[in-house]
Design a protein around this motif. Structure first.
Motif, PDB file in Angstrom:
ATOM      1  N   MET A   1       0.845  -1.183   0.000  1.00 33.47           N
ATOM      2  CA  MET A   1       0.000   0.000   0.000  1.00 33.47           C
ATOM      3  C   MET A   1       0.890   1.246   0.000  1.00 33.47           C
ATOM      4  N   GLN A   2       0.393   2.276  -0.688  1.00 35.00           N
ATOM      5  CA  GLN A   2       1.099   3.540  -0.689  1.00 35.00           C
ATOM      6  C   GLN A   2       0.118   4.684  -0.871  1.00 35.00           C
ATOM      7  N   ILE A   3       0.499   5.855  -0.377  1.00 35.74           N
ATOM      8  CA  ILE A   3      -0.330   7.044  -0.534  1.00 35.74           C
ATOM      9  C   ILE A   3      -0.138   7.578  -1.951  1.00 35.74           C
ATOM     10  N   LYS A   4      -1.239   7.621  -2.707  1.00 35.63           N
ATOM     11  CA  LYS A   4      -1.230   8.132  -4.081  1.00 35.63           C
ATOM     12  C   LYS A   4      -1.383   9.645  -4.105  1.00 35.63           C
ATOM     13  N   GLU A   5      -2.327  10.130  -3.299  1.00 33.25           N
ATOM     14  CA  GLU A   5      -2.635  11.558  -3.247  1.00 33.25           C
ATOM     15  C   GLU A   5      -3.037  11.917  -1.824  1.00 33.25           C
ATOM     16  N   SER A   6      -2.844  13.184  -1.464  1.00 31.43           N
ATOM     17  CA  SER A   6      -3.319  13.662  -0.163  1.00 31.43           C
ATOM     18  C   SER A   6      -3.801  15.100  -0.312  1.00 31.43           C
ATOM     19  N   TYR A   7      -4.847  15.418   0.422  1.00 31.51           N
ATOM     20  CA  TYR A   7      -5.468  16.739   0.348  1.00 31.51           C
ATOM     21  C   TYR A   7      -5.934  17.155   1.741  1.00 31.51           C
ATOM     22  N   VAL A   8      -5.867  18.456   2.018  1.00 33.94           N
ATOM     23  CA  VAL A   8      -6.552  19.000   3.186  1.00 33.94           C
ATOM     24  C   VAL A   8      -7.929  19.405   2.682  1.00 33.94           C
ATOM     25  N   VAL A   9      -8.969  18.880   3.336  1.00 28.68           N
ATOM     26  CA  VAL A   9     -10.332  19.024   2.828  1.00 28.68           C
ATOM     27  C   VAL A   9     -11.313  19.347   3.947  1.00 28.68           C
ATOM     28  N   VAL A  10     -12.494  19.780   3.541  1.00 31.11           N
ATOM     29  CA  VAL A  10     -13.663  19.811   4.411  1.00 31.11           C
ATOM     30  C   VAL A  10     -14.551  18.660   3.982  1.00 31.11           C
ATOM     31  N   PHE A  11     -14.972  17.846   4.939  1.00 34.06           N
ATOM     32  CA  PHE A  11     -15.881  16.719   4.678  1.00 34.06           C
ATOM     33  C   PHE A  11     -17.269  17.333   4.572  1.00 34.06           C
ATOM     34  N   GLU A  12     -17.759  17.484   3.336  1.00 36.67           N
ATOM     35  CA  GLU A  12     -19.001  18.214   3.107  1.00 36.67           C
ATOM     36  C   GLU A  12     -20.265  17.393   3.306  1.00 36.67           C
ATOM     37  N   ASP A  13     -20.263  16.126   2.868  1.00 34.87           N
ATOM     38  CA  ASP A  13     -21.492  15.347   2.944  1.00 34.87           C
ATOM     39  C   ASP A  13     -21.190  13.873   2.714  1.00 34.87           C
ATOM     40  N   TRP A  50      -9.711   9.206   5.767  1.00 38.48           N
ATOM     41  CA  TRP A  50      -9.926  10.617   6.109  1.00 38.48           C
ATOM     42  C   TRP A  50      -9.761  10.746   7.609  1.00 38.48           C
ATOM     43  N   HIS A  51      -8.894  11.683   8.024  1.00 37.75           N
ATOM     44  CA  HIS A  51      -8.630  11.917   9.438  1.00 37.75           C
ATOM     45  C   HIS A  51      -8.931  13.368   9.761  1.00 37.75           C
ATOM     46  N   PRO A  52      -9.732  13.626  10.807  1.00 38.62           N
ATOM     47  CA  PRO A  52     -10.068  15.005  11.150  1.00 38.62           C
ATOM     48  C   PRO A  52      -8.857  15.775  11.679  1.00 38.62           C
ATOM     49  N   LEU A  53      -8.949  17.100  11.548  1.00 40.41           N
ATOM     50  CA  LEU A  53      -7.945  17.999  12.114  1.00 40.41           C
ATOM     51  C   LEU A  53      -8.510  18.606  13.391  1.00 40.41           C
ATOM     52  N   GLU A  54      -7.671  18.752  14.378  1.00 37.65           N
ATOM     53  CA  GLU A  54      -8.052  19.441  15.610  1.00 37.65           C
ATOM     54  C   GLU A  54      -6.886  20.330  16.003  1.00 37.65           C
ATOM     55  N   GLU A  55      -7.146  21.632  16.037  1.00 40.22           N
ATOM     56  CA  GLU A  55      -6.111  22.624  16.324  1.00 40.22           C
ATOM     57  C   GLU A  55      -4.910  22.457  15.399  1.00 40.22           C
ATOM     58  N   TYR A  88     -18.387  13.381  -0.103  1.00 40.59           N
ATOM     59  CA  TYR A  88     -18.113  14.626  -0.798  1.00 40.59           C
ATOM     60  C   TYR A  88     -17.150  15.481   0.035  1.00 40.59           C
ATOM     61  N   PHE A  89     -16.075  15.946  -0.627  1.00 38.03           N
ATOM     62  CA  PHE A  89     -15.054  16.738   0.052  1.00 38.03           C
ATOM     63  C   PHE A  89     -14.755  17.994  -0.755  1.00 38.03           C
ATOM     64  N   LEU A  90     -14.384  19.062  -0.049  1.00 35.75           N
ATOM     65  CA  LEU A  90     -13.962  20.314  -0.674  1.00 35.75           C
ATOM     66  C   LEU A  90     -12.508  20.536  -0.298  1.00 35.75           C
ATOM     67  N   ILE A  91     -11.636  20.664  -1.305  1.00 29.77           N
ATOM     68  CA  ILE A  91     -10.213  20.903  -1.055  1.00 29.77           C
ATOM     69  C   ILE A  91     -10.039  22.333  -0.566  1.00 29.77           C
ATOM     70  N   ILE A  92      -9.272  22.491   0.517  1.00 26.71           N
ATOM     71  CA  ILE A  92      -8.980  23.820   1.052  1.00 26.71           C
ATOM     72  C   ILE A  92      -7.470  23.998   1.137  1.00 26.71           C
ATOM     73  N   LYS A  93      -7.047  25.231   1.179  1.00 27.65           N
ATOM     74  CA  LYS A  93      -5.632  25.543   1.364  1.00 27.65           C
ATOM     75  C   LYS A  93      -5.446  25.857   2.838  1.00 27.65           C
ATOM     76  N   LYS A  94      -4.770  24.984   3.533  1.00 27.58           N
ATOM     77  CA  LYS A  94      -4.586  25.178   4.961  1.00 27.58           C
ATOM     78  C   LYS A  94      -3.301  24.489   5.385  1.00 27.58           C
ATOM     79  N   GLU A  95      -2.566  25.150   6.256  1.00 26.74           N
ATOM     80  CA  GLU A  95      -1.359  24.555   6.816  1.00 26.74           C
ATOM     81  C   GLU A  95      -1.759  23.564   7.904  1.00 26.74           C
TER      82      GLU A  95
END
Length: 105
Positions: A1-13, A50-55, A88-95
């Motif tokens: 297994m390998q990571i193909k792509e990664s994105y910072v997103v909002v889980f919309e629905d 998908w893993h949530p972000l906290e702080e 459904y996810f929305l890609i966002i620009k976030k550090e």
């Protein structure tokens, strides 16, 4: 297994394949939250994590993992079709802050 792509997103629905919204843990815990979306290649198939972000930190012990998926990216939107659902996810620009090594599930 390998990571193909990664994105910072909002889980919309999340919906059934008939496009009916879920009224379960997905909406209670994760809809509207920011997180890290990973597209994982595994031999001839792929799935997501998908893993949530906290702080600004990735919570690797929480989130969702899917089965064999069809991942479609269009502009800033990503739709994941699994055997039972659409996500459904929305890609966002976030550090995001550094994290421990990601465990592929």
């Amino acid at each position: 297994m390998q990571i193909k792509e990664s994105y910072v997103v909002v889980f919309e629905d999340a919906t059934t394949l008939q496009k009916e919204p879920y009224q379960d843990w997905r909406s209670e815990k994760y809809i509207g939250k920011e997180g890290l979306l990973l597209v994982i290649a595994d031999n001839d198939s792929q799935h997501i994590q998908w893993h949530p972000l906290e702080e600004g930190r990735i919570l690797l012990t929480k989130g969702i993992v899917s089965s064999n998926d069809d991942v479609t990216k269009s502009g800033n939107s990503i739709v994941v079709k699994t055997e039972n659902s659409y996500y459904y996810f929305l890609i966002i620009k976030k550090e995001i802050n550094g994290t421990d090594k990601i465990k592929l599930w």
